[in-house]
Design an enzyme around this catalytic site. Structure first.
Site, mmCIF file in Angstrom:
data_model
loop_
_atom_site.group_PDB
_atom_site.id
_atom_site.type_symbol
_atom_site.label_atom_id
_atom_site.label_comp_id
_atom_site.label_asym_id
_atom_site.label_seq_id
_atom_site.Cartn_x
_atom_site.Cartn_y
_atom_site.Cartn_z
ATOM 1 N N GLU A 174 -33.403 -84.705 -6.298
ATOM 2 C CA GLU A 174 -32.481 -84.172 -5.297
ATOM 3 C C GLU A 174 -32.418 -82.647 -5.275
ATOM 4 O OE1 GLU A 174 -29.032 -86.491 -3.874
ATOM 5 O OE2 GLU A 174 -27.916 -85.111 -5.167
ATOM 6 N N LYS A 234 -29.785 -79.988 -4.276
ATOM 7 C CA LYS A 234 -28.351 -79.892 -4.016
ATOM 8 C C LYS A 234 -27.851 -78.537 -4.520
ATOM 9 C CE LYS A 234 -25.675 -82.562 -6.548
ATOM 10 N NZ LYS A 234 -24.929 -83.755 -7.013
ATOM 11 N N GLU A 288 -25.407 -97.298 -0.408
ATOM 12 C CA GLU A 288 -24.803 -96.929 -1.683
ATOM 13 C C GLU A 288 -23.484 -97.669 -1.891
ATOM 14 O OE1 GLU A 288 -24.760 -92.703 -2.937
ATOM 15 O OE2 GLU A 288 -22.581 -92.918 -2.861
ATOM 16 N N GLU A 316 -27.833 -94.277 -9.331
ATOM 17 C CA GLU A 316 -27.516 -92.923 -8.868
ATOM 18 C C GLU A 316 -26.451 -92.265 -9.740
ATOM 19 O OE1 GLU A 316 -26.369 -92.928 -4.762
ATOM 20 O OE2 GLU A 316 -27.583 -94.665 -4.309
#
Length: 263
Positions: free
Chosen positions: A56, A58, A166, A216
């Site tokens: 990711e 971020k 999710e 996650e």
């Protein structure tokens, strides 16, 4: 007191109206990204030559503040891809995560799937994702009803995009449907932003066996990935572990080398 997720969804609904007014769907559909054929996250996850890691990009988060606002989305994601990432996750939410559509466009130089990481509440955002060059969208059960998940997921699939649903707990299992073949279990509670790494392990037995599973948040050791692989997970979304380093791409490459050391 309104929790973080509720606050984000409140401004996201306003943002969608503003963005649709500024850039109508017809304009998005005319963009080059909209016409490209998306890559399959599912195919990359089951490829034994890949790491299974969704790396990711971020810049910040509501819980940690600024994580790393000094690096280039293009350079970092190139490093992730070169070191064996199965997919890239790029934050496009601005107010809470410091992301932008420009970050995702910059990451599109890579020939691996890209997940648009945002809080999707409307079909317009899915058209946007396709126009940006995304291959996968995220649907968060905590801010959608099961009917909304099905509607948005089916719309995404009609555009050739894959969907990562999710979930965070047993009460969200009913959001899983035929249109959501990839299910992520987030170890972070989106209402409090606390992390419990056991969340994924506890829920896996309740998820239909035909789904591809992603763990996650809170994954910062290779031992955690080994354990989750043994439990049945196919992929692992990791961001902060690398982004907090001065050079996220180098940190990711070192992590992958450790991952390869297991028997």
């Amino acid at each position: 007191m309104t929790n973080i997720l509720d606050r984000i969804i409140d401004y996201k609904r306003v943002e969608v109206v503003e963005r649709r007014t500024a850039t109508p769907v017809s304009v998005l559909e005319s963009q080059a990204g909209f016409g490209r054929r998306p890559l399959s996250l599912a195919a990359f996850l089951v490829d034994g030559a890949k790491t299974g890691i969704i790396a990711e990009f971020k810049r910040k988060s509501p819980s940690k503040g600024v994580i790393n606002d000094r690096v280039s989305a293009e350079l970092v994601t190139k490093g992730y891809a070169a070191a064996g990432a199965s997919c890239l996750s790029v934050l496009t939410d601005g107010p809470s995560f410091g992301g932008s559509s420009e970050d995702l466009v910059a990451a599109r130089v890579n020939a691996i799937p890209i997940l648009r990481k945002d809080f999707i509440v409307d079909e317009y955002q899915i058209v946007e994702a396709k126009a940006m060059g995304a291959d996968v969208i995220l649907l968060i059960a905590a801010c959608l009803t099961p009917a909304e998940v099905r509607r948005l997921a089916e719309f995404a699939r009609s555009l050739g995009l894959e969907v990562l649903l999710e979930i965070h707990g047993e009460e969200e299992l009913e959001h899983i449907c035929d249109a959501t073949p990839i299910v992520g279990v987030n170890n972070r509670d989106l209402k409090t932003f606390t992390v419990d790494i056991e969340r994924s392990i506890l829920l896996i037995g309740r998820i239909p066996k035909d789904k591809l599973l992603i763990a996650e948040s809170g994954i910062d050791k290779v031992e955690t990935i080994w354990r989750m692989r043994d439990a049945g997970f196919h992929g692992f979304l990791i961001g902060e572990r690398f982004m907090k380093e001065e050079n996220p791409a180098i940190a990711f490459a070192a992590f992958v080398e450790q991952l390869k050391m297991r028997g």
